[in-house]
Design a protein around this motif. Structure first.
Motif, PDB file in Angstrom:
ATOM      1  N   ARG A  27       0.489  85.170  87.433  1.00 45.43           N
ATOM      2  CA  ARG A  27       1.724  84.708  87.662  1.00 45.43           C
ATOM      3  C   ARG A  27       2.793  85.625  87.586  1.00 45.43           C
ATOM      4  N   ASP A  28       2.572  86.630  86.539  1.00 44.37           N
ATOM      5  CA  ASP A  28       3.739  87.561  86.294  1.00 44.37           C
ATOM      6  C   ASP A  28       3.739  88.605  87.420  1.00 44.37           C
ATOM      7  N   THR A  29       2.487  89.002  87.880  1.00 48.01           N
ATOM      8  CA  THR A  29       2.495  89.775  89.157  1.00 48.01           C
ATOM      9  C   THR A  29       3.160  89.053  90.426  1.00 48.01           C
ATOM     10  N   PHE A  30       2.957  87.514  90.572  1.00 50.33           N
ATOM     11  CA  PHE A  30       3.273  86.968  91.753  1.00 50.33           C
ATOM     12  C   PHE A  30       4.644  86.979  91.558  1.00 50.33           C
ATOM     13  N   ARG A  31       5.162  86.523  90.533  1.00 53.35           N
ATOM     14  CA  ARG A  31       6.596  86.495  90.350  1.00 53.35           C
ATOM     15  C   ARG A  31       7.423  87.719  90.387  1.00 53.35           C
ATOM     16  N   ALA A  32       6.738  88.833  90.041  1.00 50.80           N
ATOM     17  CA  ALA A  32       7.342  90.201  90.345  1.00 50.80           C
ATOM     18  C   ALA A  32       7.544  90.394  91.798  1.00 50.80           C
ATOM     19  N   ALA A  87      16.373  88.955  88.818  1.00 46.45           N
ATOM     20  CA  ALA A  87      15.201  88.606  89.992  1.00 46.45           C
ATOM     21  C   ALA A  87      14.062  87.834  89.326  1.00 46.45           C
ATOM     22  N   THR A  88      13.731  88.439  88.215  1.00 46.13           N
ATOM     23  CA  THR A  88      12.372  87.840  87.820  1.00 46.13           C
ATOM     24  C   THR A  88      12.526  86.368  87.134  1.00 46.13           C
ATOM     25  N   ASP A  89      13.736  86.239  86.786  1.00 43.71           N
ATOM     26  CA  ASP A  89      14.202  84.833  86.109  1.00 43.71           C
ATOM     27  C   ASP A  89      14.434  83.753  87.321  1.00 43.71           C
ATOM     28  N   VAL A  90      15.085  84.331  88.379  1.00 46.23           N
ATOM     29  CA  VAL A  90      15.244  83.527  89.517  1.00 46.23           C
ATOM     30  C   VAL A  90      13.907  83.078  90.096  1.00 46.23           C
ATOM     31  N   ALA A  91      12.972  84.179  90.039  1.00 44.36           N
ATOM     32  CA  ALA A  91      11.667  83.788  90.810  1.00 44.36           C
ATOM     33  C   ALA A  91      10.924  82.978  89.919  1.00 44.36           C
ATOM     34  N   PHE A 139       5.402  75.951  90.148  1.00 46.82           N
ATOM     35  CA  PHE A 139       3.883  75.801  90.336  1.00 46.82           C
ATOM     36  C   PHE A 139       3.055  76.820  89.784  1.00 46.82           C
ATOM     37  N   ALA A 140       3.633  78.020  89.660  1.00 42.92           N
ATOM     38  CA  ALA A 140       2.763  79.297  89.143  1.00 42.92           C
ATOM     39  C   ALA A 140       2.679  79.326  87.542  1.00 42.92           C
ATOM     40  N   ASP A 141       3.138  78.566  86.771  1.00 42.92           N
ATOM     41  CA  ASP A 141       3.263  78.461  85.613  1.00 42.92           C
ATOM     42  C   ASP A 141       1.761  78.578  84.834  1.00 42.92           C
ATOM     43  N   ASP A 142       0.752  78.171  85.343  1.00 43.45           N
ATOM     44  CA  ASP A 142      -0.692  78.097  84.886  1.00 43.45           C
ATOM     45  C   ASP A 142      -1.438  79.250  85.585  1.00 43.45           C
TER      46      ASP A 142
END
Length: 269
Positions: free
Chosen positions: A79-84, A62-66, A72-75
């Protein structure tokens, strides 16, 4: 009364309660016919195995898919919290879609199983309506086509609800309730298809009939959707859901009729 006429029924809360009653009547029928319950478990177990594999994969990726859908959230520093969070929402949506599509896939896999089960229920209620039967392959192809159309409608609702799920307060209160009602409606669409096709009702006619009887439609589908969210409950309850849908169509939505016009629903269950 013709086979496609609708009897007057309760609306609002009364209609919703009536729909819940058909859930219990279906479960009661399979409890009295354990052989048919075991018969109806076969396609559900096959579908369960397929969905377990798919959900395990989604849960572990799921995290990889996120990360893939949020470049756009790479920087971003968080980002880790957002993608989680995005990954969690993706898994929740996947779980909800699995509940919806589980019924469709199980019905496609188990078309000959559930056709026989549904017919047995109607035979117990007085006999089968005539004129709606199709050859197996024609019935299977129509079932697949109708399931894909239904899935498309589901996605039209699910995607906006997924986006609204990020809205504070609304996403945690209103969206889950609306989602349960939408999912319950489309579950009823899938489950009643067998009995309605037996009456010669096409997809547009089935949708119109269910919308015209929305309280009882939701009363039948919403509790099933919520129960299907419980692990393995969908497998155990699927035969009862098919039986209850046959009763719902026959006794409430589109009563079968004898050639002379007498309703064939006199036998109690």
């Amino acid at each position: 009364m013709s086979g496609n006429e609708r009897p007057a029924g309760r609306r609002g809360v009364g209609g919703f309660a009536e729909g819940i009653g058909f859930c219990f009547r279906g479960l009661g029928w399979v409890a009295r016919h354990p052989g048919w319950w075991l018969f109806g478990l076969i396609p559900a177990l096959i579908a369960l195995a397929l969905y377990v594999v798919a959900l395990v994969w989604l849960g572990t990726h799921a995290t990889d898919v996120a990360a893939w859908v949020t470049p756009f959230a790479d920087d971003w520093g968080w980002r880790d919290t957002f993608r989680a969070l995005v990954g969690f929402m993706i898994f929740v949506v996947g779980l909800a879609l699995s509940v919806l599509t589980f019924t469709a896939v199980t019905l496609v896999i188990g078309d000959p199983f559930y056709e026989k089960l549904s017919e047995k229920v109607e035979e117990d209620l007085g006999g089968l309506p005539g004129g709606g039967d199709l050859p197996f392959w024609s019935s299977l192809l129509r079932s697949v086509r109708d399931s894909l159309v239904t899935l498309w409608y589901v996605l039209l609702f699910t995607v906006p609800l997924f986006v609204l799920g990020f809205v504070p307060v609304v996403g945690q209160t209103v969206v889950p309730v609306v989602g349960a009602f939408v999912s319950g409606f489309f579950l009823t669409v899938e489950l009643t298809a067998l009995a309605m096709e037996r009456r010669g009702l096409r997809r547009k006619e089935r949708f119109a009939l269910l919308r015209a009887n929305l309280p009882v439609t939701l009363g039948f589908g919403v509790p099933l959707f919520l129960s299907f969210m419980v692990p393995l409950a969908s497998v155990v309850a699927m035969p009862g859901a098919v039986a209850g849908a046959a009763m719902l169509v026959r006794l409430r939505l589109a009563p079968a009729a004898l050639p002379g016009g007498q309703a064939r629903d006199a036998k109690p269950v």
